[in-house]
Design a protein around this motif. Structure first.
Motif, PDB file in Angstrom:
ATOM      1  N   MET A 286      54.426  18.194  42.588  1.00 57.99           N
ATOM      2  CA  MET A 286      53.101  17.586  42.339  1.00 57.99           C
ATOM      3  C   MET A 286      52.635  16.914  43.628  1.00 57.99           C
ATOM      4  N   ARG A 287      51.513  17.402  44.165  1.00 50.23           N
ATOM      5  CA  ARG A 287      51.027  16.910  45.456  1.00 50.23           C
ATOM      6  C   ARG A 287      49.899  15.901  45.228  1.00 50.23           C
ATOM      7  N   VAL A 288      50.076  14.671  45.764  1.00 46.13           N
ATOM      8  CA  VAL A 288      49.054  13.639  45.587  1.00 46.13           C
ATOM      9  C   VAL A 288      48.747  12.995  46.928  1.00 46.13           C
ATOM     10  N   HIS A 289      47.549  12.471  47.037  1.00 49.05           N
ATOM     11  CA  HIS A 289      47.191  11.729  48.241  1.00 49.05           C
ATOM     12  C   HIS A 289      47.877  10.364  48.197  1.00 49.05           C
ATOM     13  N   ILE A 290      48.157   9.813  49.351  1.00 44.07           N
ATOM     14  CA  ILE A 290      48.889   8.546  49.416  1.00 44.07           C
ATOM     15  C   ILE A 290      48.174   7.433  48.650  1.00 44.07           C
ATOM     16  N   THR A 291      46.849   7.474  48.610  1.00 47.55           N
ATOM     17  CA  THR A 291      46.102   6.428  47.901  1.00 47.55           C
ATOM     18  C   THR A 291      46.248   6.530  46.392  1.00 47.55           C
ATOM     19  N   ASP A 292      46.782   7.669  45.911  1.00 50.33           N
ATOM     20  CA  ASP A 292      46.963   7.864  44.468  1.00 50.33           C
ATOM     21  C   ASP A 292      48.400   7.608  44.018  1.00 50.33           C
ATOM     22  N   LEU A 293      49.277   7.235  44.935  1.00 52.76           N
ATOM     23  CA  LEU A 293      50.665   6.963  44.567  1.00 52.76           C
ATOM     24  C   LEU A 293      50.747   5.737  43.669  1.00 52.76           C
ATOM     25  N   LEU A 294      51.714   5.758  42.764  1.00 51.15           N
ATOM     26  CA  LEU A 294      51.947   4.650  41.848  1.00 51.15           C
ATOM     27  C   LEU A 294      53.378   4.169  41.978  1.00 51.15           C
TER      28      LEU A 294
ATOM     29  N   GLU B 216      60.656  15.610  47.690  1.00 48.40           N
ATOM     30  CA  GLU B 216      61.165  16.174  48.942  1.00 48.40           C
ATOM     31  C   GLU B 216      61.286  15.053  49.974  1.00 48.40           C
ATOM     32  N   ASP B 217      62.083  15.321  51.019  1.00 45.23           N
ATOM     33  CA  ASP B 217      62.199  14.352  52.110  1.00 45.23           C
ATOM     34  C   ASP B 217      60.847  14.186  52.800  1.00 45.23           C
ATOM     35  N   ILE B 218      60.589  12.969  53.300  1.00 49.06           N
ATOM     36  CA  ILE B 218      59.332  12.666  53.977  1.00 49.06           C
ATOM     37  C   ILE B 218      59.594  12.453  55.465  1.00 49.06           C
ATOM     38  N   PHE B 219      58.824  13.158  56.304  1.00 48.16           N
ATOM     39  CA  PHE B 219      58.912  13.010  57.757  1.00 48.16           C
ATOM     40  C   PHE B 219      57.530  12.651  58.292  1.00 48.16           C
TER      41      PHE B 219
ATOM     42  N   MET C 254      50.760   8.680  56.608  1.00 49.91           N
ATOM     43  CA  MET C 254      50.911   9.864  55.766  1.00 49.91           C
ATOM     44  C   MET C 254      49.593  10.165  55.045  1.00 49.91           C
ATOM     45  N   ASP C 255      49.420  11.430  54.631  1.00 50.66           N
ATOM     46  CA  ASP C 255      48.241  11.820  53.863  1.00 50.66           C
ATOM     47  C   ASP C 255      48.639  12.237  52.448  1.00 50.66           C
ATOM     48  N   TYR C 256      49.227  13.422  52.320  1.00 49.16           N
ATOM     49  CA  TYR C 256      49.611  13.943  51.004  1.00 49.16           C
ATOM     50  C   TYR C 256      51.132  13.917  50.843  1.00 49.16           C
ATOM     51  N   ILE C 257      51.572  13.564  49.639  1.00 49.17           N
ATOM     52  CA  ILE C 257      52.988  13.377  49.345  1.00 49.17           C
ATOM     53  C   ILE C 257      53.369  14.235  48.141  1.00 49.17           C
ATOM     54  N   GLU C 258      54.538  14.871  48.212  1.00 48.65           N
ATOM     55  CA  GLU C 258      55.059  15.636  47.076  1.00 48.65           C
ATOM     56  C   GLU C 258      55.928  14.730  46.214  1.00 48.65           C
ATOM     57  N   ILE C 259      55.548  14.577  44.943  1.00 43.26           N
ATOM     58  CA  ILE C 259      56.323  13.757  44.014  1.00 43.26           C
ATOM     59  C   ILE C 259      56.672  14.574  42.770  1.00 43.26           C
TER      60      ILE C 259
END
Length: 356
Positions: free
Chosen positions: A1-9, A16-19, A46-51
Motif C-alpha cells: 500500500m503506497r501512501v504519501h508521507i503526509t497521509d501516514l498514521l 519495505e526498508d526505507i532509504f 521522503m515522498d511516498y512510503i510503502e506500508i
C-alpha cells in the motif's frame, strides 16, 4: 500500500526498508511508525512510503499496541536511569550535609553517587526526553546538581573533549553548587525576593564551594568550576568579575548547564519554563554573558531532540514537532491533526510546552 508521507498514521507498519535519496538506510521493513519515525522521514525528505494494509494493523497484537502507545517513549530507556537519577539526588544531599559538617567531601562518595548515573546515560542520545522524564518539582538544589552534572557531561562530549575530560566536566557540574551547603535554608528557599544582605550572602556560595573542593579533591579545574560558574564573558558575573579567557573552560561549560537547568526547573519563587523556549533565551545570553561557542554547540545538539515531541501551542492547539526551520531554529514546523503549521510564518503562535 503506497501512501504519501503526509497521509501516514501512527501505527502504520512499513512493508519495505526505507532509504533516503543518498542510499542511506533510514528505517527497516516491519517498523511500526509513531510520530518520532514519521518525523525522521520528514527530515530525510521522503515522498511516498510503502506500508502494510491498514486492516492488518487493526489486528495487531497487544504487544504491538503497547509499543505504539503513549508510554512508548519511556520503554526505550534503560530501566536503571530513573532509580539511579534519584539515588544521585540523594547522594548530592548527603555530600552537601557532609561538606557542611566536615568542610570537605570524599572522592569515594562522589563516585558512589554520580558515577553509576554517568555509566548508564553515556549511551543515551535524547537529552530532552531524559530531562522531561527525570525532572520533578522536589529537592531543587540537589536535582539541579545532578542535572548540571548530566548536562555538563553532554556538552563536553558535544564539544569533542576526550572521554576523561568529559567525565571530569560531569563531576564539576555535579559539585558546582556544593558551597550552598553553607547558605542558610531561609535564604536558599525564600519564596520572595532576597534583601541586599541576603543576596550578598548567596553570592558567596562559589567561594565556599571552591574552598571545600580545593581541600577535598586533587583537581584544581573542578574547584575553579565551582568558583567561576557565575562569572560571565562580559565581566558582569561574580565573585571576581572575570571576563572572556580569564574564565576556566570547565567553568564555562558548567555555566551553560547551570543556567539551562535553573530556567527549566520549578523554584520556590518561580515556575519552571519550557525546555524549548529556554533554548531561545540561552541563545540571547550567548551574545555577552555565556560563551558563544559552548552555548551554540549545546543548542545545535539539543534542537534535533525536540523532533517528534508533542507540543502545546499558545493558541491551545496540540501537535508534533516535525522538523526545525533551517534559518529560524526556534520556530519549527508543527503537525496539528492533518495540518502543518510553520511557526516561522505564523509569528502569533509559540510553543507553550513540550511533552514526551
Amino acid at each position: 500500500m503506497r501512501v504519501h508521507i503526509t497521509d501516514l498514521l501512527a501505527g502504520d507498519r512499513l512493508s519495505e526498508d526505507i532509504f533516503n535519496s543518498f542510499g542511506l538506510h533510514v528505517l527497516s521493513k516491519g517498523t511500526v511508525l509513531n510520530d518520532k519515525e514519521i518525523s525522521r522521514m520528514y527530515q530525510h525528505q521522503m515522498d511516498y512510503i510503502e506500508i502494510e494494509k491498514r486492516e492488518s494493523i487493526m489486528a495487531a497484537s497487544v504487544d504491538d499496541e503497547d509499543e505504539i502507545g503513549d508510554d512508548s517513549a519511556f520503554s526505550s530507556y534503560n530501566p536503571l536511569l530513573r532509580p539511579l537519577y534519584f539515588d544521585a539526588v540523594a547522594g548530592a544531599e548527603q555530600l552537601f550535609t557532609r561538606a557542611l559538617e566536615e568542610g570537605r567531601i570524599y572522592e569515594e562518595d562522589v563516585k558512589e553517587s554520580f558515577q553509576p548515573l554517568v555509566e548508564n546515560f553515556r549511551t543515551e542520545r535524547d537529552v530532552v526526553s531524559l530531562l522531561l522524564m527525570l525532572n520533578s518539582q522536589d529537592d531543587y538544589t540537589y536535582q539541579h546538581s545532578v542535572q548540571v552534572g548530566m548536562l555538563s557531561y553532554y556538552i563536553a562530549r558535544w564539544l569533542g573533549w576526550p572521554e576523561e575530560e568529559t567525565v571530569r566536566a560531569g563531576k564539576a557540574g555535579f559539585l558546582h553548587d556544593v558551597g550552598k551547603c553553607k547558605i542558610a535554608e531561609a535564604i536558599l528557599n525564600k519564596p520572595s525576593g532576597l534583601t541586599n544582605e541576603e543576596y550578598g550572602e548567596m553570592k558567596n556560595h562559589p567561594r565556599y564551594g571552591y574552598e571545600i573542593l580545593k581541600n577535598s579533591l586533587d583537581d584544581p579545574a573542578i574547584a575553579l568550576a565551582a568558583l567561576q560558574h557565575h562569572e560571565r564573558m562580559d565581566g558582569k558575573g561574580y565573585p571576581q568579575g572575570l571576563t572572556g579567557d580569564q574564565i576556566h573552560p570547565m567553568a564555562k561549560v558548567v555555566a551553560v548547564a547551570d543556567v539551562y537547568s535553573a530556567m527549566i526547573s520549578t523554584r520556590v519563587y518561580r515556575e519552571k519554563r519550557d525546555l524549548h523556549f529556554v533554548l531561545r533565551e540561552l541563545y540571547e545570553l550567548s551574545f555577552g554573558e555565556l560563551d558563544p561557542d559552548i552555548t551554540h554547540t549545546f543548542i545545535r545538539h539539543m534542537l534535533p531532540n525536540f523532533i517528534g515531541k508533542r507540543v502545546e501551542l499558545s493558541s491551545g492547539e496540540s501537535g508534533t514537532i516535525i522538523m526545525s526551520h533551517p534559518h529560524d531554529f526556534f520556530r519549527p514546523l508543527i503537525k496539528v491533526g492533518d495540518q502543518f503549521i510553520d511557526l516561522s510564518a505564523f509569528r502569533d503562535k509559540e510553543i507553550k510546552q513540550v511533552f514526551m
